[in-house]
Design a protein around this motif. Structure first.
Motif, PDB file in Angstrom:
ATOM      1  N   THR A 228      47.808  18.495 -10.378  1.00  0.00           N
ATOM      2  CA  THR A 228      47.470  19.189  -9.432  1.00  0.00           C
ATOM      3  C   THR A 228      47.921  20.847  -9.802  1.00  0.00           C
ATOM      4  O   THR A 228      47.501  21.536  -9.077  1.00  0.00           O
ATOM      5  N   ASN A 229      49.548  20.403 -10.221  1.00  0.00           N
ATOM      6  CA  ASN A 229      49.947  22.368 -11.673  1.00  0.00           C
ATOM      7  C   ASN A 229      49.783  22.187 -12.811  1.00  0.00           C
ATOM      8  O   ASN A 229      50.607  22.624 -13.637  1.00  0.00           O
ATOM      9  N   GLY A 230      49.903  20.942 -13.307  1.00  0.00           N
ATOM     10  CA  GLY A 230      49.411  21.279 -14.580  1.00  0.00           C
ATOM     11  C   GLY A 230      49.115  19.690 -15.331  1.00  0.00           C
ATOM     12  O   GLY A 230      49.047  18.648 -14.486  1.00  0.00           O
ATOM     13  N   PHE A 231      49.645  19.214 -16.693  1.00  0.00           N
ATOM     14  CA  PHE A 231      49.096  18.144 -17.437  1.00  0.00           C
ATOM     15  C   PHE A 231      50.049  17.127 -18.107  1.00  0.00           C
ATOM     16  O   PHE A 231      51.749  18.147 -18.986  1.00  0.00           O
ATOM     17  N   LEU A 232      50.498  16.060 -17.631  1.00  0.00           N
ATOM     18  CA  LEU A 232      51.750  15.297 -18.537  1.00  0.00           C
ATOM     19  C   LEU A 232      50.849  14.513 -19.927  1.00  0.00           C
ATOM     20  O   LEU A 232      50.025  13.655 -19.284  1.00  0.00           O
ATOM     21  N   ILE A 233      51.719  14.633 -20.554  1.00  0.00           N
ATOM     22  CA  ILE A 233      51.127  14.259 -21.959  1.00  0.00           C
ATOM     23  C   ILE A 233      52.006  13.241 -22.743  1.00  0.00           C
ATOM     24  O   ILE A 233      53.224  13.075 -23.055  1.00  0.00           O
ATOM     25  N   GLU A 234      51.257  12.001 -23.042  1.00  0.00           N
ATOM     26  CA  GLU A 234      52.132  10.934 -23.742  1.00  0.00           C
ATOM     27  C   GLU A 234      53.009  11.273 -24.800  1.00  0.00           C
ATOM     28  O   GLU A 234      52.353  11.765 -25.786  1.00  0.00           O
ATOM     29  N   PRO A 235      54.051  11.067 -25.077  1.00  0.00           N
ATOM     30  CA  PRO A 235      54.720  11.447 -26.828  1.00  0.00           C
ATOM     31  C   PRO A 235      53.883  11.012 -27.201  1.00  0.00           C
ATOM     32  O   PRO A 235      54.284   9.400 -27.464  1.00  0.00           O
ATOM     33  N   PHE A 236      54.064  11.495 -28.348  1.00  0.00           N
ATOM     34  CA  PHE A 236      54.475  12.579 -28.979  1.00  0.00           C
ATOM     35  C   PHE A 236      52.142  12.763 -29.390  1.00  0.00           C
ATOM     36  O   PHE A 236      51.906  13.176 -30.324  1.00  0.00           O
ATOM     37  N   ASP A 237      51.270  13.037 -28.350  1.00  0.00           N
ATOM     38  CA  ASP A 237      49.896  12.572 -28.526  1.00  0.00           C
ATOM     39  C   ASP A 237      49.252  13.455 -28.821  1.00  0.00           C
ATOM     40  O   ASP A 237      48.852  14.379 -28.062  1.00  0.00           O
TER      41      ASP A 237
ATOM     42  N   LYS B 106      44.286  18.372 -23.040  1.00  0.00           N
ATOM     43  CA  LYS B 106      44.264  18.888 -22.055  1.00  0.00           C
ATOM     44  C   LYS B 106      44.385  20.025 -22.315  1.00  0.00           C
ATOM     45  O   LYS B 106      43.787  20.732 -20.690  1.00  0.00           O
ATOM     46  N   ILE B 107      44.679  20.931 -23.581  1.00  0.00           N
ATOM     47  CA  ILE B 107      44.762  22.644 -23.445  1.00  0.00           C
ATOM     48  C   ILE B 107      42.879  23.113 -23.668  1.00  0.00           C
ATOM     49  O   ILE B 107      43.251  24.030 -22.482  1.00  0.00           O
ATOM     50  N   SER B 108      42.424  22.283 -24.210  1.00  0.00           N
ATOM     51  CA  SER B 108      41.056  22.351 -23.783  1.00  0.00           C
ATOM     52  C   SER B 108      40.758  22.496 -23.083  1.00  0.00           C
ATOM     53  O   SER B 108      39.406  24.000 -22.476  1.00  0.00           O
ATOM     54  N   ILE B 109      40.576  21.779 -22.056  1.00  0.00           N
ATOM     55  CA  ILE B 109      39.790  21.331 -20.291  1.00  0.00           C
ATOM     56  C   ILE B 109      40.484  22.626 -19.697  1.00  0.00           C
ATOM     57  O   ILE B 109      39.690  23.102 -19.114  1.00  0.00           O
ATOM     58  N   LEU B 110      41.901  23.223 -19.776  1.00  0.00           N
ATOM     59  CA  LEU B 110      42.014  24.068 -19.103  1.00  0.00           C
ATOM     60  C   LEU B 110      41.641  25.383 -19.803  1.00  0.00           C
ATOM     61  O   LEU B 110      41.116  26.446 -19.141  1.00  0.00           O
ATOM     62  N   ILE B 111      41.108  25.395 -21.185  1.00  0.00           N
ATOM     63  CA  ILE B 111      40.842  27.144 -21.515  1.00  0.00           C
ATOM     64  C   ILE B 111      39.447  26.916 -20.520  1.00  0.00           C
ATOM     65  O   ILE B 111      38.836  27.854 -20.689  1.00  0.00           O
ATOM     66  N   ASN B 112      38.331  26.014 -20.885  1.00  0.00           N
ATOM     67  CA  ASN B 112      37.820  26.148 -20.516  1.00  0.00           C
ATOM     68  C   ASN B 112      37.101  25.873 -19.151  1.00  0.00           C
ATOM     69  O   ASN B 112      35.905  25.967 -18.850  1.00  0.00           O
TER      70      ASN B 112
END
Length: 363
Positions: free
Chosen positions: A306-315, A322-328
């Protein structure tokens, strides 16, 4: 006429650059504006400079001239604390953080001052640190109330300590950020992270993530704001990964709020948090947010997808993905940014201050 409640906040040092100093300065100032309270600030060690906007009109007290380990200074400090509480007729002492929890107990035992323990870290996150866990359990036993930062830790403290009462109150958004009218910079090519340069913040792992992300997106850079004992270690790792000029240690900044608008998204890699003020600031600044889903904090600020991504620690690989998805996907970043203002009300300074006022009056 009703007499004012005299409230004192106890912290390790007023110049502390972490979240404890920041949020204590905000809450103490708001309560001081309320007609029912007189606010005092008590510091274990004497301040040398101010890091945040402390109210200069408040009375400040210092227990020791120099900051020495708590184990060595606690007896001397507790005697002076007792004297300050008695001389100033303090009704309620709020120990801000685990390190000053036992000091607050020793200062209030056998006198009229009631003790609130304001936890500033994750209960589970500290479970492997024996000294800190002693502080948590010892302070919980004697405090009239524990204030936890998250709903998760409200349950943890109630179940796993002998606390008499546990109340959950979020840390607030600074009022300077509440009415953010700056437009999100969707064309920005910069990522931001904020925190002390310590093992807890896990910036070593951030550099691993950055090595993947920035190799795929060569027009992006990543700025880290903060200072701390791991600065040299992190600078060496940046150099080893050929990221000089790509991952930048920016040091402390007094105008972070003005700088957030320059960034495309905010990332947090902490191993544990009580309640991450940097994510709250990112939320208020309408930045898309990415964080490891550690036990307390991020999942009460970030709504997955919704406003971001939560990532399994510490993947590392998944965070980089996920950062690349946002950048693209500029549209997705804009969508996340637009959702943030709708999620801010729970962390509104007025809302949080009312909860503190209610608690203090009940005690």
């Amino acid at each position: 006429m009703k007499s004012k409640l005299k409230i004192a906040f106890l912290l390790s040092i007023i110049t502390e650059r972490g979240g404890i100093g920041r949020v204590t300065s905000i809450i103490s100032n708001e309560l001081n504006n309320h007609p029912d309270f007189d606010i005092h600030i008590i510091s274990y060690a004497r301040k040398k400079e101010n890091s945040y906007d402390w109210n200069n009109k408040l009375p400040y007290h210092y227990l020791l001239e120099e900051q020495i380990p708590m184990k060595k200074g606690i007896i001397t400090a507790s005697k002076k604390l007792k004297n300050i509480l008695s001389t100033n007729n303090i009704d309620i002492l709020i120990s801000s953080g685990a390190i000053v929890g036992p000091l607050g107990v020793l200062g209030t035992v056998f006198n009229k001052t009631k003790l609130i323990y304001w936890s500033h870290s994750s209960f589970k996150g500290t479970s492997k640190k024996q000294f800190r866990m002693f502080n948590e359990h010892f302070t919980a036993l004697f405090a009239k109330c524990i204030v936890s930062l998250t709903k998760t830790d409200e349950v943890n403290y109630a179940k796993e300590t002998r606390a008499k009462k546990v109340v959950q109150i979020y840390n607030p958004i600074d009022s300077k950020l509440e009415n953010n009218d700056k437009e999100y910079s969707s064309t920005s090519k910069k990522i931001v992270s904020v925190g002390r340069l310590t093992a807890q913040k896990n910036f070593e792992t951030l550099i691993d993530v950055a090595a993947i992300v920035l190799s795929e997106h060569k027009d992006f850079t990543w700025d880290i704001y903060g200072s701390g004992e791991e600065e040299d270690l992190l600078q060496k790792k940046i150099k080893t990964n050929n990221l000089i000029g790509k991952v930048n240690l920016m040091g402390q900044s007094s105008n972070l709020y003005e700088l957030y608008n320059e960034y495309a998204l905010m990332v947090m890699t902490s191993k544990y948090e009580g309640f991450p003020m940097s994510l709250i600031e990112g939320l208020a600044s309408n930045l898309p947010l990415v964080s490891f889903d550690i036990p307390t904090g991020p999942n009460e600020i970030i709504h997955e997808g919704t406003n971001g991504f939560l990532i399994e620690p510490f993947d590392v690989a998944d965070m980089a993905k996920k950062i690349s998805i946002l950048i693209n996907d500029e549209d997705l970043r804009i969508s996340f940014s637009k959702k943030n203002p709708k999620l801010i009300n729970e962390f509104n300074l007025s809302t949080i201050t009312k909860k503190w006022i209610t608690l203090l009056n009940k005690l």
